[in-house]
Motif scaffolding. Structure first.
Motif, PDB file in Angstrom:
ATOM      1  N   GLU A 119      13.233   9.200  36.667  1.00  0.00           N
ATOM      2  CA  GLU A 119      12.419   9.015  35.451  1.00  0.00           C
ATOM      3  C   GLU A 119      12.875   7.760  34.695  1.00  0.00           C
ATOM      4  OE1 GLU A 119      11.122  13.619  34.301  1.00  0.00           O
ATOM      5  OE2 GLU A 119      12.924  12.704  33.405  1.00  0.00           O
ATOM      6  N   GLY A 120      14.202   7.563  34.632  1.00  0.00           N
ATOM      7  CA  GLY A 120      14.712   6.351  33.983  1.00  0.00           C
ATOM      8  C   GLY A 120      14.291   5.091  34.729  1.00  0.00           C
ATOM      9  N   SER A 121      14.315   5.122  36.069  1.00  0.00           N
ATOM     10  CA  SER A 121      13.899   3.957  36.853  1.00  0.00           C
ATOM     11  C   SER A 121      12.437   3.624  36.600  1.00  0.00           C
ATOM     12  CB  SER A 121      14.127   4.219  38.346  1.00  0.00           C
ATOM     13  OG  SER A 121      15.496   4.372  38.628  1.00  0.00           O
ATOM     14  N   VAL A 122      11.597   4.658  36.560  1.00  0.00           N
ATOM     15  CA  VAL A 122      10.171   4.423  36.293  1.00  0.00           C
ATOM     16  C   VAL A 122       9.980   3.807  34.910  1.00  0.00           C
ATOM     17  CG1 VAL A 122       7.963   5.577  35.916  1.00  0.00           C
ATOM     18  CG2 VAL A 122       9.372   6.176  37.897  1.00  0.00           C
ATOM     19  N   ALA A 123      10.689   4.356  33.920  1.00  0.00           N
ATOM     20  CA  ALA A 123      10.554   3.831  32.558  1.00  0.00           C
ATOM     21  C   ALA A 123      11.036   2.379  32.483  1.00  0.00           C
ATOM     22  CB  ALA A 123      11.341   4.699  31.586  1.00  0.00           C
ATOM     23  N   ALA A 124      12.154   2.064  33.176  1.00  0.00           N
ATOM     24  CA  ALA A 124      12.684   0.693  33.152  1.00  0.00           C
ATOM     25  C   ALA A 124      11.718  -0.273  33.815  1.00  0.00           C
ATOM     26  CB  ALA A 124      14.043   0.658  33.846  1.00  0.00           C
ATOM     27  N   LEU A 125      11.132   0.132  34.937  1.00  0.00           N
ATOM     28  CA  LEU A 125      10.173  -0.736  35.616  1.00  0.00           C
ATOM     29  C   LEU A 125       8.933  -0.962  34.773  1.00  0.00           C
ATOM     30  CD1 LEU A 125      10.490   0.690  39.234  1.00  0.00           C
ATOM     31  CD2 LEU A 125      11.143  -1.596  38.496  1.00  0.00           C
ATOM     32  N   ASP A 126       8.488   0.093  34.072  1.00  0.00           N
ATOM     33  CA  ASP A 126       7.303  -0.058  33.217  1.00  0.00           C
ATOM     34  C   ASP A 126       7.564  -0.978  32.036  1.00  0.00           C
ATOM     35  OD1 ASP A 126       5.829   1.547  34.839  1.00  0.00           O
ATOM     36  OD2 ASP A 126       6.139   3.381  33.662  1.00  0.00           O
ATOM     37  N   SER A 127       8.816  -1.013  31.569  1.00  0.00           N
ATOM     38  CA  SER A 127       9.116  -1.825  30.382  1.00  0.00           C
ATOM     39  C   SER A 127       9.558  -3.249  30.731  1.00  0.00           C
ATOM     40  CB  SER A 127      10.227  -1.153  29.565  1.00  0.00           C
ATOM     41  OG  SER A 127      11.433  -1.069  30.314  1.00  0.00           O
ATOM     42  N   THR A 128       9.751  -3.552  32.034  1.00  0.00           N
ATOM     43  CA  THR A 128      10.192  -4.896  32.439  1.00  0.00           C
ATOM     44  C   THR A 128       9.036  -5.872  32.331  1.00  0.00           C
ATOM     45  OG1 THR A 128      11.821  -3.987  33.962  1.00  0.00           O
ATOM     46  CG2 THR A 128      11.168  -6.284  34.299  1.00  0.00           C
ATOM     47  N   ALA A 171       5.756  -3.779  41.875  1.00  0.00           N
ATOM     48  CA  ALA A 171       4.791  -2.722  42.207  1.00  0.00           C
ATOM     49  C   ALA A 171       5.331  -1.849  43.345  1.00  0.00           C
ATOM     50  CB  ALA A 171       3.453  -3.343  42.592  1.00  0.00           C
ATOM     51  N   ARG A 172       5.957  -2.500  44.337  1.00  0.00           N
ATOM     52  CA  ARG A 172       6.532  -1.706  45.439  1.00  0.00           C
ATOM     53  C   ARG A 172       7.678  -0.839  44.948  1.00  0.00           C
ATOM     54  NH1 ARG A 172       5.788  -6.664  48.195  1.00  0.00           N
ATOM     55  NH2 ARG A 172       8.004  -7.190  47.977  1.00  0.00           N
ATOM     56  N   LYS A 173       8.522  -1.371  44.079  1.00  0.00           N
ATOM     57  CA  LYS A 173       9.624  -0.581  43.534  1.00  0.00           C
ATOM     58  C   LYS A 173       9.090   0.582  42.688  1.00  0.00           C
ATOM     59  CE  LYS A 173      13.326  -4.007  43.479  1.00  0.00           C
ATOM     60  NZ  LYS A 173      14.258  -3.150  44.241  1.00  0.00           N
ATOM     61  N   ARG A 174       8.010   0.324  41.915  1.00  0.00           N
ATOM     62  CA  ARG A 174       7.415   1.386  41.082  1.00  0.00           C
ATOM     63  C   ARG A 174       6.858   2.506  41.953  1.00  0.00           C
ATOM     64  NH1 ARG A 174       5.357   4.896  38.254  1.00  0.00           N
ATOM     65  NH2 ARG A 174       4.603   4.602  36.112  1.00  0.00           N
ATOM     66  N   ALA A 175       6.193   2.144  43.063  1.00  0.00           N
ATOM     67  CA  ALA A 175       5.653   3.167  43.962  1.00  0.00           C
ATOM     68  C   ALA A 175       6.781   3.981  44.604  1.00  0.00           C
ATOM     69  CB  ALA A 175       4.786   2.500  45.039  1.00  0.00           C
TER      70      ALA A 175
END
Length: 639
Positions: A455-464, A259-263
């Motif tokens: 954008e790629g980081s957000v997508a990767a975090l959402d799919s983990t 969650a912290r990484k996503r923020a």
């Protein structure tokens, strides 16, 4: 159907799992219904050899032959009787206790102990040098079962051998301090039920109070159905539960981290998008206009810096002139002061040629105002000239100071103007970069890549996928059902066994001299309640040291007697008691205890008890001669 098959069938019926699934979980614990085999221990001989460094000095080599029943080792205090028990302990337990003094160890060269363990003859051989074990061996019928060259390995190998021969399993308890989440207790803990602690110690059975060890030893030696395997199942079930909780906590920490990484990724993406939008929204700047500004400002900066250097040089020249004027004025003032000083002098000779100043010269100086040394006229004209020179020097200093201030201010103005022009030139150069199409495209490309990266980081975090706590529904339910089934069987048998155990403990304790004892009540955790005639219920810890010792002996002997009665004598039947008479207030109580132990050993053929005492007179009056081992002479050491 075996006891294990019956347990598998009951667990399968209770959980709905197949017998194969149940067996897969319970296979590591496949001794659930095994009846404990007899595990007698008998010490036959002990030999101690070495060289004593205190009186009586010199070599010694003493052998003790020990029979079944009661043996009492008699000697004065600090004359070797306790060390006999400690050396037997070192041989059989594998590791020495703290009670074996270092100075005693330093005397020893050889320790031999012959014993019968579960009917098998064993020869324990220790060789020492300087108090350190250099070789430890265990031999049976010319077969070497243990060979070690240091104390640690000897202890480990003896412990493993004794656990195997006596059909004992490690006892486990849950522990938050252990890396595995469990504490494991082996042969040294079992041995604590044979070498009874002193009366003041807190444990009823054994010498470990942590991990519920007194209760675990009681259940093993009472041979409650599945006691050892039940202990292991509970410890394993507890570790499974602890592991699940730890995994759940780890998963929550991982979720918080994600969650912290996503923020952070959202914030970086928002900043990159805003910068890209700002760049795209800027109006293009005319390149020719910026170039003209840079050309003009470059020339102005060069001119301003030249003027600034000139102004600084001028300021430096004027500053040096002011410093020169200050020194000139100071010199004049010092000269005038010196002249006034010398005018006041009355020299006796010329300071150069040392010619004497005559009285005529002194009279002429007064009459005609001429110097008595050089005959030069002395008059107001010279003094007036000096004052004029000093006034002129003062005016020159004032003028140079004013000129210095003006030059400094002028230099500061030129420096500030040059700095402003340099800042303006730098701004024009930045505008030139913005006006440059290639540079603008490069900046836009960098920002676009930054946006894509986040954008790629957000997508990767959402799919983990965040792992949840591991679940073992089959294992958990099988363990719970097996524990319930074993506890039910144990409880059914324990009611009858514990009633009998309570009666025997009370009878034995009274025989040992606990006269006002009415009854006792012990539970599966080895918690003992004591009921005295006419008094309130008390705990074991509330008894006197002598009463505690009597109760400990009674518990161990009662375990052996109950086992005999049910055909599964699971306690080794070997006891060592150090100085029980020291806990007594009156000789009559000590005599009653010793006499009761002698009679008890005569009635119980599988019981061997070694006792130490310093009261030889009491022993001689109370026990038969064959029971006593004493030094060869009064006051001499036992070995």
């Amino acid at each position: 159907m075996t006891a294990t098959d019956d347990l598998v069938a009951r667990v399968a019926a209770a959980t709905g799992h197949t017998p194969d699934e149940v067996r897969a979980v319970l296979d590591p614990f496949d001794r659930a219904g095994a009846v404990a085999l007899p595990r007698p221990v008998r010490v036959l001989r002990l030999r101690i050899a070495g060289t004593r460094s205190v009186e009586p000095l010199g070599a010694f080599d003493r052998e003790f032959r020990l029979d079944a029943g009661l043996t009492v080792l008699v000697a004065d205090n600090l004359r070797g009787k306790t060390s006999v028990l400690e050396l037997i302990t070192w041989c059989l337990r594998g590791t020495p206790r703290a009670g074996l003094q270092g100075v005693v160890r330093s005397w020893l060269s050889t320790v031999e102990c012959d014993a019968l363990v579960a009917g098998r003859p064993l020869e324990f051989r220790l060789r020492l040098r300087g108090g350190t074990l250099v070789e430890g061996r265990v031999v049976s019928a010319d077969t070497e079962l243990v060979h070690a060259t240091d104390e640690t390995s000897y202890g480990e190998r003896v412990a493993a051998l004794m656990m195997e021969l006596l059909h004992l399993e490690p006892l486990e308890s849950q522990s938050s301090r252990s890396a595995s989440g469990r504490n494991t207790y082996g042969w040294p803990s079992y041995f604590g039920a044979m070498y009874l602690p002193a009366g003041r110690e807190p444990a009823l059975l054994g010498d470990d109070v942590m991990g519920g060890m007194p209760g675990r030893l009681l259940q093993v030696f009472l041979d409650l159905p599945g006691a050892a395997v039940l202990t292991r199942l509970k410890a394993f079930r507890d570790s499974v539960v602890s592991a699940a909780r730890a995994a759940a906590a780890d998963a929550q920490r991982l979720r918080d981290l994600m969650a912290r990484k996503r923020a952070e990724a959202d914030r970086r993406l928002t900043d990159a998008r805003a910068a890209l939008a700002e760049l795209d929204g800027k109006e293009p700047v005319a390149l020719s206009t910026v170039v003209d500004d840079i050309t003009r400002l470059s020339r102005a900066v060069v001119a301003a810096e030249a003027e600034s250097r000139d102004a600084l040089k001028t300021f430096d020249l004027i500053k040096r002139q002011r410093q020169h004027d200050e020194m000139r004025l100071a010199d004049l003032r010092e000269h005038d002061a010196a002249r006034q000083l010398f005018y006041a002098l009355d020299p006796a000779a010329c300071p150069r040629c040392e010619a004497p100043v005559t009285d005529e010269r002194r009279a002429a100086e007064k009459r005609h105002a001429t110097c008595a040394v050089c005959a030069r006229p002395l008059g107001a004209r010279d003094h007036a000239d000096d004052q004029e020179v000093e006034r002129e020097a003062h005016y020159r200093l004032t003028a140079s100071r004013d000129a210095e201030k003006l030059a400094r201010d002028n230099a500061d103005d030129h420096v500030r103007r040059a700095a402003r022009l340099r800042d303006a030139l730098a701004d024009a150069e930045r505008r030139l970069t913005d006006a440059d199409g290639a540079a603008r495209m490069a900046a836009r490309s960098d920002l676009a890549r930054e946006v894509a990266r986040w954008e790629g980081s957000v997508a990767a975090l959402d799919s983990t996928a965040i792992p949840g706590a591991p679940t073992h529904p089959t294992e958990q339910s099988v363990l719970d059902a097996a524990i319930d089934a074993l506890e039910a069987g144990r409880n059914a048998a324990s009611e009858r066994l514990f009633d009998e155990l309570d009666r025997r403990i009370a009878d034995l304790a009274r025989r040992f001299g606990f006269r006002d004892l009415e009854r006792v009540q012990i539970d599966k955790q080895a918690r003992l309640k004591v009921f005295k005639t006419g008094g309130p219920v008390e705990n074991f810890s509330g008894q006197s040291p002598g009463e505690r010792l009597r109760l400990r002996i009674a518990v161990v002997v009662a375990l052996l007697q109950v086992g005999h009665g049910h055909g599964n004598a699971s306690h080794p039947g070997f006891l060592m008691i150090d100085s029980p008479c020291a806990e007594e207030v009156q000789d009559a109580d000590a005599a009653a205890l010793l006499h009761a132990l002698e009679r008890l050993c005569a009635e119980t053929p599988d019981l061997q008890i070694l006792v130490t005492t310093a009261d030889e007179g009491l022993v001689r009056r109370t026990l038969s001669e064959a029971t006593v081992i004493a030094p060869p002479a009064p006051g001499a050491p036992l070995w």
